[in-house]
Design an enzyme around this catalytic site. Sequence first.
Site, PDB file in Angstrom:
ATOM      1  N   LYS A  94       0.857  -1.185   0.000  1.00 38.73           N
ATOM      2  CA  LYS A  94       0.000   0.000   0.000  1.00 38.73           C
ATOM      3  C   LYS A  94       0.892   1.234   0.000  1.00 38.73           C
ATOM      4  O   LYS A  94       1.810   1.341   0.823  1.00 38.73           O
ATOM      5  CB  LYS A  94      -0.904   0.018   1.247  1.00 38.73           C
ATOM      6  CG  LYS A  94      -1.909   1.165   1.249  1.00 38.73           C
ATOM      7  CD  LYS A  94      -3.140   0.797   0.448  1.00 38.73           C
ATOM      8  CE  LYS A  94      -4.073   1.976   0.250  1.00 38.73           C
ATOM      9  NZ  LYS A  94      -3.616   2.883  -0.819  1.00 38.73           N
ATOM     10  N   LYS A 118       5.145   3.348   8.490  1.00 42.29           N
ATOM     11  CA  LYS A 118       3.972   4.196   8.670  1.00 42.29           C
ATOM     12  C   LYS A 118       2.702   3.351   8.684  1.00 42.29           C
ATOM     13  O   LYS A 118       1.843   3.505   9.559  1.00 42.29           O
ATOM     14  CB  LYS A 118       3.900   5.228   7.542  1.00 42.29           C
ATOM     15  CG  LYS A 118       2.710   6.173   7.634  1.00 42.29           C
ATOM     16  CD  LYS A 118       2.580   7.063   6.401  1.00 42.29           C
ATOM     17  CE  LYS A 118       3.770   7.956   6.236  1.00 42.29           C
ATOM     18  NZ  LYS A 118       3.578   8.927   5.119  1.00 42.29           N
ATOM     19  N   LYS A 130       5.560   2.125  -2.948  1.00 39.00           N
ATOM     20  CA  LYS A 130       5.449   3.456  -3.541  1.00 39.00           C
ATOM     21  C   LYS A 130       5.743   3.328  -5.028  1.00 39.00           C
ATOM     22  O   LYS A 130       6.434   2.386  -5.450  1.00 39.00           O
ATOM     23  CB  LYS A 130       6.457   4.435  -2.907  1.00 39.00           C
ATOM     24  CG  LYS A 130       5.986   5.870  -2.886  1.00 39.00           C
ATOM     25  CD  LYS A 130       4.934   6.127  -1.822  1.00 39.00           C
ATOM     26  CE  LYS A 130       4.520   7.596  -1.789  1.00 39.00           C
ATOM     27  NZ  LYS A 130       3.567   7.864  -0.702  1.00 39.00           N
ATOM     28  N   GLY A 169      -2.989   7.993  -4.472  1.00 41.11           N
ATOM     29  CA  GLY A 169      -2.401   9.191  -5.054  1.00 41.11           C
ATOM     30  C   GLY A 169      -1.262   9.722  -4.198  1.00 41.11           C
ATOM     31  O   GLY A 169      -1.061   9.304  -3.063  1.00 41.11           O
ATOM     32  N   ASP A 170      -0.525  10.650  -4.768  1.00 37.82           N
ATOM     33  CA  ASP A 170       0.550  11.345  -4.057  1.00 37.82           C
ATOM     34  C   ASP A 170       0.752  12.651  -4.826  1.00 37.82           C
ATOM     35  O   ASP A 170      -0.169  13.115  -5.515  1.00 37.82           O
ATOM     36  CB  ASP A 170       1.816  10.475  -4.015  1.00 37.82           C
ATOM     37  CG  ASP A 170       2.871  10.983  -3.031  1.00 37.82           C
ATOM     38  OD1 ASP A 170       2.699  10.797  -1.824  1.00 37.82           O
ATOM     39  OD2 ASP A 170       3.873  11.578  -3.489  1.00 37.82           O
ATOM     40  N   THR A 213      -4.865  13.634   5.709  1.00 41.53           N
ATOM     41  CA  THR A 213      -3.467  13.814   6.124  1.00 41.53           C
ATOM     42  C   THR A 213      -3.305  15.080   6.970  1.00 41.53           C
ATOM     43  O   THR A 213      -2.671  15.055   8.032  1.00 41.53           O
ATOM     44  CB  THR A 213      -2.531  13.864   4.904  1.00 41.53           C
ATOM     45  OG1 THR A 213      -2.729  12.702   4.108  1.00 41.53           O
ATOM     46  CG2 THR A 213      -1.080  13.918   5.348  1.00 41.53           C
ATOM     47  N   ASN A 244      -2.724  20.365  -0.609  1.00 43.32           N
ATOM     48  CA  ASN A 244      -3.794  19.687   0.112  1.00 43.32           C
ATOM     49  C   ASN A 244      -3.483  19.514   1.593  1.00 43.32           C
ATOM     50  O   ASN A 244      -4.294  19.845   2.465  1.00 43.32           O
ATOM     51  CB  ASN A 244      -4.053  18.331  -0.550  1.00 43.32           C
ATOM     52  CG  ASN A 244      -5.197  17.583   0.086  1.00 43.32           C
ATOM     53  OD1 ASN A 244      -6.299  18.098   0.201  1.00 43.32           O
ATOM     54  ND2 ASN A 244      -4.935  16.365   0.509  1.00 43.32           N
ATOM     55  N   SER A 383      -7.104   5.760   3.514  1.00 48.68           N
ATOM     56  CA  SER A 383      -7.000   4.898   2.337  1.00 48.68           C
ATOM     57  C   SER A 383      -7.265   3.444   2.722  1.00 48.68           C
ATOM     58  O   SER A 383      -7.928   2.699   1.989  1.00 48.68           O
ATOM     59  CB  SER A 383      -5.606   5.013   1.708  1.00 48.68           C
ATOM     60  OG  SER A 383      -5.466   6.205   0.983  1.00 48.68           O
TER      61      SER A 383
END
Length: 451
Positions: A94, A118, A130, A169-170, A213, A244, A383
């Site tokens: 993830k 994390k 990632k 997303g990132d 976040t 964001n 998420s």
Amino acid sequence: MTTNFPVSLDEFMAGVVRRNPGELEFHQAVFEVVQDIFVFIRDKEIYHSAQILRRLAEPDRVISFRVCWEDDGGNIRVQRGYRVQNSNAIGPYKGGLRFHRSVNQSILKFLAFEQTFKNSLTGLPMGGAKGGSDFNPKGKSEREIMRFCQSFMTELYRHIGEDTDVPAGDIGVGAREIGYMFGQYKRISNRYVGVLTGKGVDWGGSLVRTEATGYGLLYFVEEMLKYRNEHLEGKRVVISGAGNVALHAAEKAIALGAQVLTVSDSGGFLHDPVGIDSDKIKWLKACKFLGDGDLASYPTTFAGTAYYAEKRPWAIPCDIALPCATQNEISLDDARTLIANGVSLVAEGANMPTHNDAVHLFRDAKILFGPAKAANAGGVAVSGLEMSQNSQRLYWKEEQLHSLLREVMQDIHSRCLRYGLQDDGHVDYSRGANIAGFKKVADAMLAFGVV
């Protein structure tokens, strides 16, 4: 039993550098975790003999692929795509997808490594990964972005799945890009499953994901202060970034009674001495900044404010600093300035935004320091909750999700306390987060044997 474990931290890191030449961001991320884990496992032979740290510092796989697409002028363009799957010891891989010209293997390996711990801290069954590409959506047309995302997913789809690897997303990847990629996945596989998170709410996404976040960061800060019998009300807060995470962190800080003094973009930072209020946050959100220095127009609307080009906000006196922009934005000199100006708490909203030497300075000075793997875990937590909703084919209400997000951040704080509380009562959150995140993953790896 003779251990295979290196006799020193320096020896271990020398091996990491030798096996991963030139990957400076990855070296930094590994060192940031291992410096605490090394002490924790020194007398625990079971972790040594199983080479747990060596295995965690070697991703399960690094997938690199070519992405060809056609621009609006009919020109063939070639980018490089990646997916780094670091560990699935406690659940499916993830982690986000990043589209930015700075993307390379080192950055994605650092992010996947950090994501492993994390995700462990959230308490949810998620491994760490990632991915992304050196494609930059800025300045591209909608059709160009669509064509790139479809081409990217045409390769990526064979490496992901709802029980295998669930990207999100990132930077550079929002609901638009997720939509194009999910559409292509559905088209290729003929399956409608929760293979991506960050989707639109109408087609499988979760409420609260956009705010998660930034809001989670403030929930964690709130817990840090509560443990010292303090609260956010009246605290001066300096924030970097205007995206964001930064704007939602500012929004929640204001709601909790703090005075937010700054935000920033890649061109400089904005200082509002009387504090950014909720109306000003709405103005900032409405602007939808697209380029460097766009925050410079703020002072023309709000008198008494100033925009400082090509500077960062860390010289503004504050009680709390929240770096929410990018990696390595707080240098050692910035840390010295923050401490000299009275900062008492620093919490990372971005991934690895603080240089290692600056982190050490904060820790040595007994500044409360919330590392990214703990403080900004709210996004991946929601998420994970989106994955659960997709599996059950239902939607949870906004109030329920806000409650679950706060609960997850409180639980992360408790896990940090367990391993970070020192004899003098100070909490070393970096140590606590690193050890707590490591132990859950490491114990799962031991249970599986040598795999």
